[in-house]
Scaffold this motif. Sequence first.
Motif, PDB file in Angstrom:
ATOM      1  N   ALA A 304      56.771  -3.571 -12.866  1.00 32.17           N
ATOM      2  CA  ALA A 304      55.367  -3.970 -12.880  1.00 32.17           C
ATOM      3  C   ALA A 304      55.082  -4.876 -11.688  1.00 32.17           C
ATOM      4  O   ALA A 304      54.103  -4.689 -10.969  1.00 32.17           O
ATOM      5  N   ALA A 305      55.970  -5.849 -11.451  1.00 32.22           N
ATOM      6  CA  ALA A 305      55.746  -6.790 -10.351  1.00 32.22           C
ATOM      7  C   ALA A 305      55.697  -6.041  -9.022  1.00 32.22           C
ATOM      8  O   ALA A 305      54.849  -6.320  -8.168  1.00 32.22           O
ATOM      9  N   MET A 306      56.595  -5.060  -8.847  1.00 31.71           N
ATOM     10  CA  MET A 306      56.610  -4.335  -7.583  1.00 31.71           C
ATOM     11  C   MET A 306      55.386  -3.438  -7.458  1.00 31.71           C
ATOM     12  O   MET A 306      54.814  -3.302  -6.384  1.00 31.71           O
ATOM     13  N   SER A 307      54.964  -2.830  -8.574  1.00 36.32           N
ATOM     14  CA  SER A 307      53.776  -1.981  -8.488  1.00 36.32           C
ATOM     15  C   SER A 307      52.555  -2.822  -8.142  1.00 36.32           C
ATOM     16  O   SER A 307      51.599  -2.329  -7.580  1.00 36.32           O
ATOM     17  N   LEU A 308      52.604  -4.112  -8.470  1.00 35.29           N
ATOM     18  CA  LEU A 308      51.484  -4.996  -8.172  1.00 35.29           C
ATOM     19  C   LEU A 308      51.590  -5.589  -6.774  1.00 35.29           C
ATOM     20  O   LEU A 308      50.786  -6.423  -6.389  1.00 35.29           O
ATOM     21  N   GLY A 309      52.625  -5.194  -6.027  1.00 40.31           N
ATOM     22  CA  GLY A 309      52.697  -5.582  -4.622  1.00 40.31           C
ATOM     23  C   GLY A 309      53.761  -6.615  -4.271  1.00 40.31           C
ATOM     24  O   GLY A 309      53.824  -7.057  -3.131  1.00 40.31           O
ATOM     25  N   ALA A 310      54.576  -7.017  -5.241  1.00 39.21           N
ATOM     26  CA  ALA A 310      55.587  -8.032  -4.941  1.00 39.21           C
ATOM     27  C   ALA A 310      56.832  -7.357  -4.359  1.00 39.21           C
ATOM     28  O   ALA A 310      57.301  -6.351  -4.884  1.00 39.21           O
ATOM     29  N   ARG A 311      57.343  -7.928  -3.253  1.00 42.11           N
ATOM     30  CA  ARG A 311      58.612  -7.435  -2.714  1.00 42.11           C
ATOM     31  C   ARG A 311      59.705  -7.757  -3.711  1.00 42.11           C
ATOM     32  O   ARG A 311      59.565  -8.665  -4.528  1.00 42.11           O
ATOM     33  N   PRO A 312      60.834  -7.040  -3.624  1.00 41.37           N
ATOM     34  CA  PRO A 312      61.879  -7.232  -4.639  1.00 41.37           C
ATOM     35  C   PRO A 312      62.299  -8.693  -4.818  1.00 41.37           C
ATOM     36  O   PRO A 312      62.437  -9.171  -5.936  1.00 41.37           O
ATOM     37  N   GLU A 314      60.598 -11.456  -4.164  1.00 41.96           N
ATOM     38  CA  GLU A 314      59.546 -12.256  -4.792  1.00 41.96           C
ATOM     39  C   GLU A 314      59.396 -11.874  -6.262  1.00 41.96           C
ATOM     40  O   GLU A 314      59.205 -12.727  -7.125  1.00 41.96           O
ATOM     41  N   ALA A 315      59.494 -10.571  -6.533  1.00 40.00           N
ATOM     42  CA  ALA A 315      59.420 -10.117  -7.925  1.00 40.00           C
ATOM     43  C   ALA A 315      60.535 -10.758  -8.733  1.00 40.00           C
ATOM     44  O   ALA A 315      60.337 -11.219  -9.857  1.00 40.00           O
TER      45      ALA A 315
ATOM     46  N   PHE B  57      59.226   4.544  -8.341  1.00 41.21           N
ATOM     47  CA  PHE B  57      60.407   4.044  -9.052  1.00 41.21           C
ATOM     48  C   PHE B  57      61.476   5.109  -9.207  1.00 41.21           C
ATOM     49  O   PHE B  57      62.585   4.819  -9.640  1.00 41.21           O
ATOM     50  N   TYR B  78      56.140  -1.417  -3.636  1.00 43.94           N
ATOM     51  CA  TYR B  78      55.249  -2.568  -3.438  1.00 43.94           C
ATOM     52  C   TYR B  78      54.313  -2.379  -2.258  1.00 43.94           C
ATOM     53  O   TYR B  78      53.458  -3.211  -2.000  1.00 43.94           O
ATOM     54  N   PHE B  86      51.779  -0.071 -17.824  1.00 45.05           N
ATOM     55  CA  PHE B  86      53.013   0.441 -18.421  1.00 45.05           C
ATOM     56  C   PHE B  86      52.859   0.632 -19.923  1.00 45.05           C
ATOM     57  O   PHE B  86      52.010   0.027 -20.569  1.00 45.05           O
ATOM     58  N   PHE B  92      53.850 -10.475 -18.002  1.00 41.85           N
ATOM     59  CA  PHE B  92      54.873 -11.486 -17.725  1.00 41.85           C
ATOM     60  C   PHE B  92      54.733 -12.597 -18.769  1.00 41.85           C
ATOM     61  O   PHE B  92      53.747 -13.339 -18.741  1.00 41.85           O
ATOM     62  N   PHE B 103      48.438 -12.287 -10.341  1.00 39.88           N
ATOM     63  CA  PHE B 103      49.705 -11.986  -9.679  1.00 39.88           C
ATOM     64  C   PHE B 103      49.564 -11.058  -8.461  1.00 39.88           C
ATOM     65  O   PHE B 103      50.030 -11.393  -7.363  1.00 39.88           O
ATOM     66  N   VAL B 107      50.561 -12.464  -4.655  1.00 36.69           N
ATOM     67  CA  VAL B 107      51.614 -11.902  -3.803  1.00 36.69           C
ATOM     68  C   VAL B 107      51.017 -11.388  -2.490  1.00 36.69           C
ATOM     69  O   VAL B 107      51.730 -11.254  -1.504  1.00 36.69           O
ATOM     70  N   ARG B 108      49.724 -11.135  -2.486  1.00 31.76           N
ATOM     71  CA  ARG B 108      49.069 -10.724  -1.239  1.00 31.76           C
ATOM     72  C   ARG B 108      48.532 -11.927  -0.475  1.00 31.76           C
ATOM     73  O   ARG B 108      47.809 -11.758   0.506  1.00 31.76           O
ATOM     74  N   PHE B 155      43.261  -5.780  -7.961  1.00 31.35           N
ATOM     75  CA  PHE B 155      43.414  -5.706  -6.495  1.00 31.35           C
ATOM     76  C   PHE B 155      42.799  -4.430  -5.918  1.00 31.35           C
ATOM     77  O   PHE B 155      43.112  -4.019  -4.804  1.00 31.35           O
TER      78      PHE B 155
END
Lengths: 403, 371
Positions: A304-312, A314-315, B57, B78, B86, B92, B103, B107-108, B155
């Motif tokens: 989920a974190a990566m799909s939202l744009g976080a690099r591994p 940071e995720a 994935f 990413y 999901f 989280f 979030f 991250v952006r 986003f």
Amino acid sequence: MAAGTVRAPAGRSRFRLRLGAWLLILPLFLFAAGTFVIPIGLMLVRSVQDPDFAAAFPRTAVALAAWDGRDLPPDATARTFLAELQAARGGDRISPAATRLNADLAGFRSLLLRTARNARAVGEDGLGTLAAIDARWAEPGLWAAMRRAAGPLTDYFLLAAIDLQRTDDGSIAAMPETRAVFVDVFIRTLWIGFVVTAFCLVLGYPVAYLIANAPARWANLLLVVVLIPFWTSVLVRTTAWVVLLQRDGLVNGLLRWSGIVEQPLALIYNRTGVLVAMVHVLLPLMILPLYSVMKGIGPSPMRAAMSLGARPLEAFARVYLPQTRAGIAAGALLVYISAIGYYVTPELVGGGGDQMISYFIAFYTNRTLNWGLAAALSLILLLATGLLYLAYARIEVRPEAGK
Amino acid sequence: MDGPDRFVSFDRVSKRYGAAVWAVRDLDLTVAKGEFVTFLGPSGSGKTTSLMMLAGFEQPTGGEIRLDGRSLRDVPPYRRDIGMVFQNYALFPHMTVAENIAFPLTVRRQPRAEVEAAVRRALDLVRLGGMAERRPAQLSGGQQQRVALARALVFNPPLVLMDEPLGALDRQLREQMQIEIKHLHERLGLTLIYVTHDQGEALTMSDRVAVFRDGGLQQLAPPLELYERPASSFVAQFVGDSNQFAGRVVRVDDGLCLVELDGGWRVTAAAAGGIAAGARTTLSIRPERVIVSDAGDPPENAGPAVVEELIYHGDHVRAHLATPTGQALFAKVLSGTGHGWLRAGAPVRIGWQARDCRALDPLPDHAGQEQ
């Protein structure tokens, strides 16, 4: 009162249920009380008890307690002491008393025993008689030490366990440097515990992650690899490290054969050996709680974190790591509390400067039979453990506090 | 070839595990911009694997996935800018609702004021205005679902994926959320790919439905076409209720065909592509299109039958019927219309219009010779 008649049977059956529950836990309760709580309690009480001197010299102890502690005691006290010394001669009570006094003032043991051999009853001038046997009896410090030992309660052991003592005038002061050892030992114990915990976390976290995220077949195999040492005796594991790390051991042999070092490294009977062996022995205690927490997280938060744009990375830092906090806290607490109580491993692979507090507890319990001091050291260790647990409970309860 | 009609494209995409297990095989599929496409299929049909490959994935073993004309082959998840909801929400737990939704913006590295405004808008969008400071564990299932939705939308991703997002909700809440998601899709002009195994959900929500089976695409069509003109007997069986009979094609004639059912009854049906005279076939007829009458014959395909059982469903009655030639079927009859003659054991006349019945590829148990 219809409600009352309705409620009564329900209340009675609930009481019976509760009684049944209590009866079920009774065996465990009795077992824990009989083998754990009561013996430890009795041992800890010894840290404030001081019965040895009073057992051999009951009347002297009473007289010393009445004395104001300044200068020398009244002569009557000295005469009582002489009489009791004579009576005690050859008995089995004088030796513990002598040991106790010697712990406070070096040389007191031989002095007391020699005085007892030469003591004879006197009509008057007890102090003079004693001084004639040994000139040291004219020193007020000697009598002050006896007064401190008169019991029945004392803070002598607890103070000694943190390198403090009562001076002859009754105030608390630092132990002379030559006898101040325990604060250093406590600091060393806490520090070794910290380093071991840090190493266990750094080494155990990736392993736990690997096991939690491996396919089931591999995960089970890896788990067994972690558990087999966990089920093996600490003594066996530590001895294995002796074989590996000693001067002509496997590790040094390999290092010299490959030309990395010319002289064998000192890997054992020093701090390195202690850390290596303790980290190995305690690692499963870190891996298992981490694994159980990670197993419940699964891959979807990271995805989920990566799909939202976080690099591994940071995720991991923002999403995965915080979710494993409970596992880190539980693992670190288990490792740290186990580590600061460690005895066998430092004893076998450590040097003189690597002995931890448990070594001294064992030393005073088994060798010098100074159970008061052993109990005082244990009490402080127990307090440290309890404080750590309270801190853990606080940080663990907080996330749910909003509920 | 890249236009708004090919916003997302799967081009001969395959995913193989080990040497011989094909999760997805030679998948060709396009999704237009602004379209709501549902991947429908039983578990293990390849729908979720296809979605995971699109999200990044899973790596395809072969073929090419494109998003807005750009190959996704070497783009990590990413950097794909795909919003995803999901199955278990994947919120989280250590963050508040507001932090969860913020979030993707934090991250952006968006400015704080912008993040706060966007989070507030997203919360209003999913009607969770007062919940910003709660934690996910303090929310109900439906509320958690809405947070996951807001987080995937905040986003402004050009494409949103949903992997069985309503599976954990009870029926009533699920229906309510279906409508909400559909409205969000319309209001925001999202391109949305939705995975489900619930055919009702697929029919009510989507512009087009892709039916998956054994790693392949069975049919990609709008709900109406899927229901009225299933391309295969699997689709007919999986989407909606249907009666299915085994038979042999006697002749094909201008879209219609004459089929002799096992037992000898001859009926006419609409012929699906690939139906040829002499071949085994499975006929499919929706139960609500079966006409049941007490005396007069239905206009086409009329025949005798006996009522075996009646099951009352409130708005309709389900009549289980048996024909003398050995077909077992059921019909949905609207209730409350005074069918006093419709009772168990009664002889009736049944029939259906030829265009309501389709001759399709034979199901495995219908492929063999008639007994």
